[in-house]
Design a protein around this motif. Structure first.
Motif, PDB file in Angstrom:
ATOM      1  N   PHE A  31      10.889  -2.783 -12.887  1.00 10.28           N
ATOM      2  CA  PHE A  31      10.422  -2.262 -11.616  1.00 10.28           C
ATOM      3  C   PHE A  31      10.869  -3.163 -10.473  1.00 10.28           C
ATOM      4  O   PHE A  31      11.154  -4.345 -10.666  1.00 10.28           O
ATOM      5  CB  PHE A  31       8.890  -2.187 -11.591  1.00 10.28           C
ATOM      6  N   GLU A  32      10.926  -2.575  -9.263  1.00 11.10           N
ATOM      7  CA  GLU A  32      11.029  -3.346  -8.032  1.00 11.10           C
ATOM      8  C   GLU A  32       9.938  -2.851  -7.083  1.00 11.10           C
ATOM      9  O   GLU A  32       9.544  -1.684  -7.134  1.00 11.10           O
ATOM     10  CB  GLU A  32      12.408  -3.201  -7.373  1.00 11.10           C
ATOM     11  N   LEU A  33       9.477  -3.751  -6.216  1.00  8.56           N
ATOM     12  CA  LEU A  33       8.346  -3.447  -5.340  1.00  8.56           C
ATOM     13  C   LEU A  33       8.804  -3.202  -3.902  1.00  8.56           C
ATOM     14  O   LEU A  33       9.615  -3.960  -3.367  1.00  8.56           O
ATOM     15  CB  LEU A  33       7.339  -4.608  -5.354  1.00  8.56           C
ATOM     16  N   ILE A  34       8.253  -2.146  -3.304  1.00  3.59           N
ATOM     17  CA  ILE A  34       8.480  -1.851  -1.887  1.00  3.59           C
ATOM     18  C   ILE A  34       7.122  -1.852  -1.200  1.00  3.59           C
ATOM     19  O   ILE A  34       6.217  -1.112  -1.586  1.00  3.59           O
ATOM     20  CB  ILE A  34       9.156  -0.482  -1.692  1.00  3.59           C
ATOM     21  N   SER A  35       6.969  -2.692  -0.197  1.00  2.00           N
ATOM     22  CA  SER A  35       5.714  -2.765   0.549  1.00  2.00           C
ATOM     23  C   SER A  35       5.550  -1.553   1.461  1.00  2.00           C
ATOM     24  O   SER A  35       6.490  -1.145   2.139  1.00  2.00           O
ATOM     25  CB  SER A  35       5.677  -4.050   1.389  1.00  2.00           C
ATOM     26  N   VAL A  36       4.350  -0.985   1.440  1.00  2.00           N
ATOM     27  CA  VAL A  36       4.013   0.135   2.327  1.00  2.00           C
ATOM     28  C   VAL A  36       2.846  -0.335   3.200  1.00  2.00           C
ATOM     29  O   VAL A  36       1.700   0.052   3.028  1.00  2.00           O
ATOM     30  CB  VAL A  36       3.642   1.396   1.524  1.00  2.00           C
ATOM     31  N   ASP A  37       3.180  -1.228   4.123  1.00  2.00           N
ATOM     32  CA  ASP A  37       2.146  -1.870   4.938  1.00  2.00           C
ATOM     33  C   ASP A  37       2.697  -2.131   6.328  1.00  2.00           C
ATOM     34  O   ASP A  37       3.659  -2.886   6.493  1.00  2.00           O
ATOM     35  CB  ASP A  37       1.707  -3.183   4.285  1.00  2.00           C
ATOM     36  N   SER A  38       2.066  -1.535   7.329  1.00  2.00           N
ATOM     37  CA  SER A  38       2.569  -1.621   8.700  1.00  2.00           C
ATOM     38  C   SER A  38       2.373  -2.998   9.308  1.00  2.00           C
ATOM     39  O   SER A  38       2.939  -3.285  10.363  1.00  2.00           O
ATOM     40  CB  SER A  38       1.879  -0.569   9.582  1.00  2.00           C
ATOM     41  N   ALA A  39       1.582  -3.864   8.670  1.00  2.00           N
ATOM     42  CA  ALA A  39       1.395  -5.223   9.185  1.00  2.00           C
ATOM     43  C   ALA A  39       2.309  -6.231   8.489  1.00  2.00           C
ATOM     44  O   ALA A  39       2.732  -7.216   9.103  1.00  2.00           O
ATOM     45  CB  ALA A  39      -0.064  -5.653   9.038  1.00  2.00           C
ATOM     46  N   LEU A  40       2.622  -5.999   7.220  1.00  2.00           N
ATOM     47  CA  LEU A  40       3.459  -6.948   6.480  1.00  2.00           C
ATOM     48  C   LEU A  40       4.908  -6.958   6.954  1.00  2.00           C
ATOM     49  O   LEU A  40       5.670  -7.862   6.603  1.00  2.00           O
ATOM     50  CB  LEU A  40       3.417  -6.654   4.980  1.00  2.00           C
ATOM     51  N   PHE A 107       2.822   6.669   3.583  1.00  2.00           N
ATOM     52  CA  PHE A 107       2.849   7.460   2.353  1.00  2.00           C
ATOM     53  C   PHE A 107       2.914   8.950   2.675  1.00  2.00           C
ATOM     54  O   PHE A 107       3.669   9.697   2.049  1.00  2.00           O
ATOM     55  CB  PHE A 107       1.611   7.169   1.504  1.00  2.00           C
ATOM     56  N   LYS A 108       2.125   9.387   3.634  1.00  2.00           N
ATOM     57  CA  LYS A 108       2.127  10.813   4.017  1.00  2.00           C
ATOM     58  C   LYS A 108       3.511  11.222   4.514  1.00  2.00           C
ATOM     59  O   LYS A 108       4.016  12.296   4.153  1.00  2.00           O
ATOM     60  CB  LYS A 108       1.079  11.062   5.101  1.00  2.00           C
ATOM     61  N   ALA A 109       4.139  10.366   5.326  1.00  2.00           N
ATOM     62  CA  ALA A 109       5.467  10.677   5.849  1.00  2.00           C
ATOM     63  C   ALA A 109       6.479  10.788   4.724  1.00  2.00           C
ATOM     64  O   ALA A 109       7.368  11.655   4.741  1.00  2.00           O
ATOM     65  CB  ALA A 109       5.897   9.605   6.847  1.00  2.00           C
ATOM     66  N   LEU A 110       6.357   9.931   3.719  1.00  2.00           N
ATOM     67  CA  LEU A 110       7.292   9.971   2.590  1.00  2.00           C
ATOM     68  C   LEU A 110       7.050  11.188   1.713  1.00  2.00           C
ATOM     69  O   LEU A 110       7.994  11.852   1.271  1.00  2.00           O
ATOM     70  CB  LEU A 110       7.152   8.692   1.763  1.00  2.00           C
ATOM     71  N   LEU A 111       5.778  11.517   1.485  1.00  2.00           N
ATOM     72  CA  LEU A 111       5.443  12.639   0.610  1.00  2.00           C
ATOM     73  C   LEU A 111       5.711  13.990   1.262  1.00  2.00           C
ATOM     74  O   LEU A 111       6.095  14.945   0.591  1.00  2.00           O
ATOM     75  CB  LEU A 111       3.963  12.570   0.215  1.00  2.00           C
ATOM     76  N   GLU A 112       5.519  14.067   2.587  1.00  2.00           N
ATOM     77  CA  GLU A 112       5.543  15.374   3.252  1.00  2.00           C
ATOM     78  C   GLU A 112       6.633  15.513   4.300  1.00  2.00           C
ATOM     79  O   GLU A 112       6.847  16.595   4.823  1.00  2.00           O
ATOM     80  CB  GLU A 112       4.181  15.635   3.904  1.00  2.00           C
ATOM     81  N   TYR A 284      -9.765   5.538   3.061  1.00  2.00           N
ATOM     82  CA  TYR A 284     -10.399   6.477   2.130  1.00  2.00           C
ATOM     83  C   TYR A 284     -10.201   7.916   2.606  1.00  2.00           C
ATOM     84  O   TYR A 284      -9.865   8.809   1.815  1.00  2.00           O
ATOM     85  CB  TYR A 284     -11.901   6.186   2.028  1.00  2.00           C
ATOM     86  N   THR A 285     -10.406   8.151   3.902  1.00  2.00           N
ATOM     87  CA  THR A 285     -10.279   9.497   4.451  1.00  2.00           C
ATOM     88  C   THR A 285      -8.855  10.016   4.293  1.00  2.00           C
ATOM     89  O   THR A 285      -8.638  11.171   3.888  1.00  2.00           O
ATOM     90  CB  THR A 285     -10.686   9.498   5.940  1.00  2.00           C
ATOM     91  N   TRP A 286      -7.874   9.176   4.617  1.00  2.00           N
ATOM     92  CA  TRP A 286      -6.467   9.551   4.442  1.00  2.00           C
ATOM     93  C   TRP A 286      -6.184   9.915   2.983  1.00  2.00           C
ATOM     94  O   TRP A 286      -5.515  10.917   2.699  1.00  2.00           O
ATOM     95  CB  TRP A 286      -5.566   8.399   4.865  1.00  2.00           C
ATOM     96  N   LEU A 287      -6.664   9.083   2.062  1.00  2.00           N
ATOM     97  CA  LEU A 287      -6.402   9.324   0.647  1.00  2.00           C
ATOM     98  C   LEU A 287      -7.021  10.635   0.183  1.00  2.00           C
ATOM     99  O   LEU A 287      -6.389  11.401  -0.551  1.00  2.00           O
ATOM    100  CB  LEU A 287      -6.940   8.162  -0.191  1.00  2.00           C
TER     101      LEU A 287
END
Length: 314
Positions: A31-40, A107-112, A284-287
């Motif tokens: 595996f390789e890791l991709i961060s999905v964090d707007s602050a990191l 995540f929403k942008a990537l999925l949809e 939580y609401t987004w998820l």
């Protein structure tokens, strides 16, 4: 479907344990890791973002960490572009990408996909909207939105401040309701991927304990000193997206606008704790919203997730 590329999405609210879980999977070697964090994405913002240490990053490399300065802007559209490029590169190396983080908009942008041709953020316009909120209250700003975009008014609550700001920003820049533009414009959906969605959704009481402990550790190891260093290095202001990150906004305000007393510091720490809990609530609401449209596996504990993910990907 056989020619589609698998992508593992590992989501969860702040302090849920998702990063440690992703690192454990990484150790399996494929595996390789991709961060999905707007602050990191921001350089020099380490303690307040709970960024993996340099040693941890050396052992568990993450793509999309430390890619811009705190003065720059990184959008969901840029994330999708970068993530798709990285996903393809990772598969070309014979490995599988794990996307891990808590920025649900990404995540929403990537999925949809994203509506194309919507205007980029205009921070002068956003500042005007926020100034009105300070003068007249968020109810007044919300009522303005309802007048120009009734559908958005039905979708949003007064507490959805960032969504209200974006909707009003788009209307002021284009003269068109954001809901109309989103309905008219095509989505750029990356159909070549098969997403495997996993979400850590711990008990809220337990999560709040973890958040409180994490923040205490951040203060203890020098979060305020980090923000002071950022102020010295960069021309920061509270309208920058980087300084909207929870903790940073409160620390910046404390350093720049208060008397730095023990009482004011305690007040700032309480505000940071409240803001972080609110962030977790929004996550939580987004998820829950994403679960309505996409297949998900959810876990109450890290242990449950570990056992299942070992079966799936071990």
């Amino acid at each position: 479907m056989s020619n589609q590329l698998p992508v593992i999405n590992l989501m969860g609210p702040t302090a849920s344990g998702k990063t440690a879980l992703a690192c454990e999977l990484y150790e399996q070697g494929h595996f390789e890791l991709i961060s999905v964090d707007s602050a990191l994405v921001y350089q020099d913002m380490d303690i307040g973002t709970a960024k993996p240490t340099k040693e941890e990053q050396a052992r568990y490399p993450h793509h999309l960490i430390d890619i811009i300065t705190p003065l720059e802007v990184y959008s969901a559209a840029q994330f999708v572009e970068d993530a798709c490029r990285l996903i393809d590169d990772i598969h070309a190396r014979g490995k599988t990408p794990i996307l891990v983080g808590g920025t649900m908009l990404y995540f929403k942008a990537l999925l949809e996909g994203l509506s194309s041709n919507l205007p980029s953020a205009d921070y002068a316009v956003r500042a005007e909207i926020e100034a009105k909120a300070e003068r007249e209250g968020w109810e007044s700003v919300y009522q303005e939105l309802c007048k120009v975009d009734a559908l958005a008014g039905q979708k949003f609550k007064v507490s959805d401040k960032q969504r209200i700001i974006r909707a009003l920003e788009v209307f002021r820049l284009t003269g068109q309701p954001i809901t109309k533009l989103q309905a008219e414009q095509p989505k750029n959906i990356p159909y070549r991927y098969t997403f495997h969605n996993h979400a850590l959704l711990p008990d809220r009481v337990e999560l709040h304990k973890r958040i409180e402990q994490r923040l205490k550790t951040m203060w203890d190891i020098g979060f305020l000193h980090e923000v002071e260093g950022l102020i010295e290095k960069y021309d920061l202001n509270d309208n920058l997206p980087s300084m909207r990150s929870v903790g940073y906004r409160q620390a910046l305000e404390f350093i720049q606008k208060s008397d730095l007393s023990v009482e004011k510091r305690r007040e700032m720490e309480d505000k940071s704790l409240f803001a972080t809990r609110q962030l977790a609530k929004r996550q939580y609401t987004w998820l829950r919203s994403l679960q309505e449209s996409h297949n998900f596996k959810t876990y109450l504990t890290v242990q449950q997730a570990q056992e299942d993910l070992r079966k799936c990907y071990g």
